[in-house]
Design a protein around this motif. Sequence first.
Motif, short mmCIF file in Angstrom:
data_model
loop_
_atom_site.label_atom_id
_atom_site.label_comp_id
_atom_site.label_asym_id
_atom_site.label_seq_id
_atom_site.Cartn_x
_atom_site.Cartn_y
_atom_site.Cartn_z
N ILE A 160 0.86 -1.19 0.00
CA ILE A 160 0.00 0.00 0.00
C ILE A 160 0.90 1.23 0.00
CG2 ILE A 160 -1.70 1.31 1.32
CD1 ILE A 160 -2.85 -1.31 2.31
N LYS A 161 0.72 2.09 -0.99
CA LYS A 161 1.63 3.22 -1.15
C LYS A 161 1.22 4.42 -0.30
CE LYS A 161 2.80 4.31 -5.32
NZ LYS A 161 2.70 4.62 -6.77
N ASP A 162 -0.01 4.86 -0.43
CA ASP A 162 -0.42 6.10 0.23
C ASP A 162 -1.88 6.00 0.64
OD1 ASP A 162 -0.25 8.70 1.21
OD2 ASP A 162 -0.92 9.57 -0.70
N VAL A 163 -2.18 6.66 1.77
CA VAL A 163 -3.55 6.74 2.27
C VAL A 163 -3.89 8.22 2.39
CG1 VAL A 163 -5.15 6.19 4.14
CG2 VAL A 163 -3.34 4.57 3.53
N ALA A 164 -4.77 8.70 1.54
CA ALA A 164 -5.16 10.11 1.53
C ALA A 164 -6.42 10.28 2.36
CB ALA A 164 -5.38 10.59 0.11
N LEU A 165 -6.37 11.23 3.30
CA LEU A 165 -7.50 11.49 4.19
C LEU A 165 -8.15 12.83 3.84
CD1 LEU A 165 -5.87 10.52 7.61
CD2 LEU A 165 -7.33 9.11 6.17
N PRO A 166 -9.44 13.00 4.13
CA PRO A 166 -10.08 14.30 3.94
C PRO A 166 -9.45 15.35 4.86
CG PRO A 166 -11.72 12.55 4.21
CD PRO A 166 -10.39 11.96 4.56
N GLU A 167 -9.56 16.62 4.48
CA GLU A 167 -8.97 17.70 5.27
C GLU A 167 -9.61 17.79 6.65
OE1 GLU A 167 -6.37 19.47 4.62
OE2 GLU A 167 -6.07 18.49 2.69
N THR A 168 -10.92 17.56 6.73
CA THR A 168 -11.59 17.61 8.03
C THR A 168 -11.05 16.54 8.98
OG1 THR A 168 -13.35 16.20 7.13
CG2 THR A 168 -13.69 18.58 7.07
N MET A 169 -10.77 15.35 8.43
CA MET A 169 -10.22 14.28 9.26
C MET A 169 -8.80 14.62 9.70
SD MET A 169 -10.53 11.48 10.83
CE MET A 169 -12.19 11.11 10.25
N LYS A 170 -8.02 15.25 8.83
CA LYS A 170 -6.66 15.65 9.21
C LYS A 170 -6.70 16.65 10.35
CE LYS A 170 -4.56 14.94 4.66
NZ LYS A 170 -3.84 15.60 3.52
N ARG A 171 -7.61 17.62 10.28
CA ARG A 171 -7.71 18.60 11.37
C ARG A 171 -8.16 17.94 12.66
NH1 ARG A 171 -9.73 21.89 7.04
NH2 ARG A 171 -11.87 21.33 7.61
N ALA A 172 -9.11 17.00 12.56
CA ALA A 172 -9.58 16.31 13.76
C ALA A 172 -8.45 15.49 14.40
CB ALA A 172 -10.76 15.41 13.42
N MET A 173 -7.66 14.82 13.59
CA MET A 173 -6.54 14.04 14.12
C MET A 173 -5.48 14.95 14.72
SD MET A 173 -6.16 11.17 11.12
CE MET A 173 -4.81 10.35 11.95
N SER A 174 -5.29 16.13 14.14
CA SER A 174 -4.33 17.08 14.71
C SER A 174 -4.79 17.56 16.07
CB SER A 174 -4.15 18.27 13.76
OG SER A 174 -3.30 19.23 14.31
N ARG A 175 -6.09 17.87 16.19
CA ARG A 175 -6.62 18.28 17.51
C ARG A 175 -6.50 17.15 18.52
NH1 ARG A 175 -10.68 20.62 14.18
NH2 ARG A 175 -12.08 18.87 14.65
#
Length: 287
Positions: A160-175
């Motif tokens: 598996i090369k890359d897993v692209a996430l939605p921007e909202t999910m990226k912000r939620a994971m950052s929080r």
Amino acid sequence: MLVEILTTVAAIGAVGLAASVRVVKQFERGLVFRFGRVNSPPREPGLTVIVPIVDRMTKVNMQIVTLPVPAQDGITRDNVTVRVDAVVYFKVIDPKQAIVGVENYRFAMLQVAQTSLRSIIGKSDLDDLLSNRERLNEGLELMIDSPALGWGIHIDRVEIKDVALPETMKRAMSRQAEAERERRGRVIAADGELQASEKLAKAAEQMAHTPSALQLRLLETVVEVAAEKNSTLVLPFPVELLRFLDKAASGTGQPSVPEQNRTVTNGEHGAAHLTPADETGRGHTQR
């Protein structure tokens, strides 16, 4: 006339020889079809001869093939939309089955890889896609390898090369990560305060047996604060200190300090006025 005939025969023989001779490379195998049927076994690397018009030879590449799988959109088991791409490494181990068993084995492998990738996305959680890729790679390899064996193809590995996430999910994971770091910081600070309180409790217990140590600690604090020489210090004096001064004055024959108004003079830092009230005296030092 005879020369022309011989020349014509030689030319026809040369053309036939050229049409019947084939070169098979080291990484290839030659699969010969005679009147539409496979003539086994496949031709090995080197110079080989076939019957013109009767035989047709198809060369099969035996090298490991790198097949990129386009990014696939899917929904994980915990309902998160992701976009995942992969790469498949495979090679042909049975040339006859790869040509006869499937119309276009490269295209077939691509379709199976895409379908298996979507399936593995739907069966996995987001945390598995991000942190447990080795297990997912193994599962994806098994899913692709099952139909590929019937086509004479061996799957070397799948990644598996890359897993692209939605921007909202990226912000939620950052929080979430920020909150986790803040929680750890508070826990560490609380542990430090707990250890400090235990040490202070032991120090207080030790000082309870020696009251003079408490007085020395108080005087040391006064010296540390007075080192700045730019502040006014209001310091409470315990009654024990006044009694100590009374005893010292009585022992040297000097008049004792009155109970209601006592003055202790300090030539370096000014004057401290001590007035005991409710078993506690207070001094005021002005610089």
